[in-house]
Design an enzyme around this catalytic site. Structure first.
Site: not given
Ligand code: GLU
Length: 487
Positions: A253-255
């Site tokens: 996940s980029k987040r």
């Protein structure tokens, strides 16, 4: 045999996803292995997702990791333009041809009508599927409505019956019932194509073969083949790659900061280590080799080594691999990379940082570990007197106090403050006192660093700190022992 031509076709999101990097890498390796060409194509037909500067990020990152394309928007080539938004007229021309050939049709359905269909599907707990309302409009009606300037899309006309099969080099032959396919949109109302159409047209016109991409496109590939067939175009070989996951069923996940090349690069992973690790995510050379330069990858790569199951991204494995790459750097190379981190840690300019580099190079996994590891050289950490007590070194509060006091005496008199001289006087003192090495060196190192584990031993740390700071710290240590012993 035709030339092998592969492409990397990212959408400009502003970062390079680890899975995308791996797709690019494998496509590159397949091309280079076969003396073919590797192309870069920018898929930016979703203008709602436009990100400023994102295309430059792609150029920069591919260059940085050494995946140099042979054709692409920035360097041109015989099949340009290589940015989809600049190819708009091409797609429209081919879509109209597909309509003529019976593989597509104009659809004038309004948003309201489609929303209604969607709601109905939701109410009935079925998946929304376009109902083919405009599939059989007469030529005249279509002409009249186009003339009247009605907004339209162009949809694919998939057969309602029968099956479509395709062959994937990895996953084998896959057959789907045509009844499960949808009359998807090929040209949107803004005149731009969807991925589903653009990829086919472009891969054909750019002579891409094999098509290498993520396995999320496996289920749409039958629809692409129907388009190839309607045009009478040769169907390329397909190599769909299994996904890279954080853990089974969970995406990177980029987040959470663990999805993009940039996330890792900025954390102080070396680009060579990232590429090497990513190469092994879902591919194996068939032996137990783990370290590869790009040239060695080209040499060793074979699609037979690709895995069909999702690859699990193991950050600890990549950290370990990175530490091995760091060890292989020359001291000068490592030092150059470490310098900005010393700055971050606020180390004084007059400290012998090259010496520090030589002490930590073998001990760190990623460059961003550096500030923490060296912080004690800037600010003396808080510590308790118990730190002086170490069973293996045979130290107690009492002998630490006595030996540290003696060490302070001889060091106080030392004028030439070099690591060698410091070492020498401490060793001489050990001999003179007849104690074990560790019984003197442990308390000195603890007082100098306030830490259980340090890069380098007592003499190295005192050498780095300089005489004033060293003596200040040793006295603090002595006071601590004194207080603990109630002296
Ligand atoms: N543009 C697509 C994406 O970024 C890639 C498509 C492909 O590789 O065919 O997901």
């Amino acid at each position: 045999m035709n030339e092998v031509r592969t492409r990397f076709a990212p959408s400009p999101t502003g970062y390079l996803h680890i899975g995308g990097l791996r797709t690019a890498l494998y496509a590159y390796l397949i091309a280079k292995k076969n003396n073919g060409k590797f192309l870069l194509r920018i898929e930016d037909t979703d203008q709602d997702r436009f990100v400023e500067g994102a295309i430059e990020v792609i150029y920069k990152t591919l260059k940085l990791v050494g995946l140099q394309h042979d054709e692409g928007p920035d360097i041109g080539g015989p099949y340009g333009p290589y940015i989809q938004s600049e190819r708009k007229p091409i797609y429209l021309k081919y879509a109209k041809e597909l309509v003529e050939r019976g593989g597509a049709y104009y659809c004038f359905c309004s948003k309201e009508r489609l929303d209604q269909l969607r709601e109905e599907a939701a109410r009935n707990n079925t998946v929304f599927k376009y109902d083919g309302h405009c599939r059989n409009l007469s030529r005249d009606e279509v002409e009249r409505r186009l003339q009247a300037g009605e907004p339209y899309v162009i949809r694919q006309k998939v057969p309602y019956t029968g099956t479509t099969s395709f062959h994937d080099e990895l996953f084998g032959t896959i057959t789907v019932e045509n009844s499960t396919l949808e009359d998807g949109i090929l040209i949107k109302s803004d005149g731009l194509p969807t991925y589903n159409f653009a990829n086919v047209v472009d891969d054909h016109l750019m002579k891409i073969n094999p098509v290498v991409r993520g396995s999320e496109y496996l289920s749409s590939t039958p629809k692409y083949n129907l388009i190839y067939e309607s045009f009478g175009w040769e169907i390329p070989k397909y190599i769909h790659l299994a996904p890279v996951m954080k853990e089974p069923g969970k995406k990177l996940s980029k987040r959470e900061g663990d999805a993009s090349f940039e996330d890792f690069y900025n954390k102080g992973f070396l680009k060579e280590a990232i590429v090497n690790y990513v190469a092994l995510l879902g591919w194996s050379p068939g032996d137990d080799r783990e370290f590869f330069t790009m040239d060695e990858l080209i040499e060793a790569f074979d699609i037979k080594g690709l895995s069909k199951s999702p690859a699990i991204f193991d950050i600890n494995k990549m950290r370990w691999m990175n530490s091995e790459y760091i060890k292989k750097l020359s001291l000068e190379e490592f030092h150059k990379m470490a310098l900005p981190y010393y700055k971050d840690a606020g180390l004084p300019d007059n400290m012998n940082l090259l010496r520090l580099s030589s002490l930590i190079q073998g001990r760190i996994e990623i460059l961003s570990d550096i500030p923490d590891i060296v912080a004690f050289l800037k600010v003396m950490p808080e510590y308790e007197a118990d730190l002086f007590v170490h069973k293996k070194s045979k130290t107690t509060l009492e002998n630490s106090y006595e030996n540290l006091a003696k060490a302070i005496e001889v060091l106080e008199m030392l004028e030439e403050w070099t690591e060698e001289r410091i070492h020498q006087v401490l060793i001489d003192l050990i001999t003179q006192l007849g104690v074990k090495n560790s019984q003197l060196l442990w308390p000195v190192r603890v007082a100098a660093s306030g830490k259980l584990v340090t890069p380098g031993g007592a003499a190295e740390i005192l050498g780095l700190l300089g005489k004033n700071e060293s003596m200040r710290r040793l006295h603090i240590g002595l006071d601590k022992l004194k207080a603990a012993l109630n002296l």
